[in-house]
Write a protein that holds these residues in place. Structure first.
Motif, PDB file in Angstrom:
ATOM      1  N   GLY A  96      24.432  35.597  37.735  1.00 33.54           N
ATOM      2  CA  GLY A  96      24.576  36.950  38.267  1.00 33.54           C
ATOM      3  C   GLY A  96      25.707  37.123  39.261  1.00 33.54           C
ATOM      4  O   GLY A  96      25.763  38.118  39.977  1.00 33.54           O
ATOM      5  N   GLN A  97      26.629  36.168  39.295  1.00 32.80           N
ATOM      6  CA  GLN A  97      27.710  36.214  40.286  1.00 32.80           C
ATOM      7  C   GLN A  97      28.654  37.400  40.086  1.00 32.80           C
ATOM      8  O   GLN A  97      29.122  37.988  41.063  1.00 32.80           O
ATOM      9  CB  GLN A  97      28.514  34.913  40.250  1.00 32.80           C
ATOM     10  CG  GLN A  97      27.688  33.712  40.651  1.00 32.80           C
ATOM     11  CD  GLN A  97      28.484  32.432  40.578  1.00 32.80           C
ATOM     12  OE1 GLN A  97      28.894  31.923  41.607  1.00 32.80           O
ATOM     13  NE2 GLN A  97      28.718  31.932  39.382  1.00 32.80           N
ATOM     14  N   ILE A  98      28.939  37.741  38.842  1.00 34.49           N
ATOM     15  CA  ILE A  98      29.854  38.857  38.590  1.00 34.49           C
ATOM     16  C   ILE A  98      29.205  40.173  38.999  1.00 34.49           C
ATOM     17  O   ILE A  98      29.834  41.006  39.662  1.00 34.49           O
ATOM     18  CB  ILE A  98      30.304  38.887  37.116  1.00 34.49           C
ATOM     19  CG1 ILE A  98      31.177  37.659  36.837  1.00 34.49           C
ATOM     20  CG2 ILE A  98      31.039  40.181  36.791  1.00 34.49           C
ATOM     21  CD1 ILE A  98      31.561  37.489  35.382  1.00 34.49           C
ATOM     22  N   VAL A  99      27.943  40.360  38.635  1.00 36.25           N
ATOM     23  CA  VAL A  99      27.236  41.580  39.023  1.00 36.25           C
ATOM     24  C   VAL A  99      27.169  41.667  40.546  1.00 36.25           C
ATOM     25  O   VAL A  99      27.398  42.732  41.126  1.00 36.25           O
ATOM     26  CB  VAL A  99      25.829  41.637  38.393  1.00 36.25           C
ATOM     27  CG1 VAL A  99      25.029  42.791  38.954  1.00 36.25           C
ATOM     28  CG2 VAL A  99      25.937  41.750  36.883  1.00 36.25           C
ATOM     29  N   ALA A 100      26.891  40.544  41.205  1.00 32.66           N
ATOM     30  CA  ALA A 100      26.830  40.537  42.671  1.00 32.66           C
ATOM     31  C   ALA A 100      28.185  40.914  43.264  1.00 32.66           C
ATOM     32  O   ALA A 100      28.251  41.686  44.233  1.00 32.66           O
ATOM     33  CB  ALA A 100      26.384  39.172  43.172  1.00 32.66           C
ATOM     34  N   CYS A 101      29.256  40.395  42.690  1.00 30.66           N
ATOM     35  CA  CYS A 101      30.596  40.733  43.172  1.00 30.66           C
ATOM     36  C   CYS A 101      30.858  42.221  43.011  1.00 30.66           C
ATOM     37  O   CYS A 101      31.319  42.882  43.946  1.00 30.66           O
ATOM     38  CB  CYS A 101      31.649  39.924  42.424  1.00 30.66           C
ATOM     39  SG  CYS A 101      33.348  40.379  42.861  1.00 30.66           S
ATOM     40  N   LEU A 102      30.565  42.745  41.818  1.00 21.74           N
ATOM     41  CA  LEU A 102      30.801  44.168  41.581  1.00 21.74           C
ATOM     42  C   LEU A 102      29.975  45.030  42.528  1.00 21.74           C
ATOM     43  O   LEU A 102      30.479  46.004  43.088  1.00 21.74           O
ATOM     44  CB  LEU A 102      30.491  44.520  40.125  1.00 21.74           C
ATOM     45  CG  LEU A 102      31.475  43.980  39.088  1.00 21.74           C
ATOM     46  CD1 LEU A 102      30.928  44.169  37.683  1.00 21.74           C
ATOM     47  CD2 LEU A 102      32.842  44.620  39.232  1.00 21.74           C
TER      48      LEU A 102
END
Length: 72
Positions: free
Chosen positions: A46-52
């Motif tokens: 979920g790192q990309i979602v967290a970044c976004l």
């Protein structure tokens, strides 16, 4: 194959298809925002979602809507 096993398999396939479609929609809606704000983030956990989400105030409206439509 019993009816119960068939029903369980059919349910799993339908559910995974919906999840895949949802993530594909989010990817398409957020690609430009990912490229701009999160390009160095590797996929997974979920790192990309967290970044976004951490850049929410800077995201396009399309990406915000896609993120909002994801299951929480």
């Amino acid at each position: 194959m019993s009816k119960l096993n068939f029903a369980a398999i059919a349910f799993a396939v339908m559910f995974s298809g919906a999840a895949l479609a949802q993530s594909t929609d989010t990817r398409g809606a957020c690609k430009a925002d990912y490229d701009k704000f999160c390009a160095g983030i590797a996929p997974g956990k979920g790192q990309i979602v967290a970044c976004l989400k951490s850049k929410r105030d800077q995201l396009s409206d399309t990406c915000k809507k896609a993120l909002d439509s994801r299951k929480k």
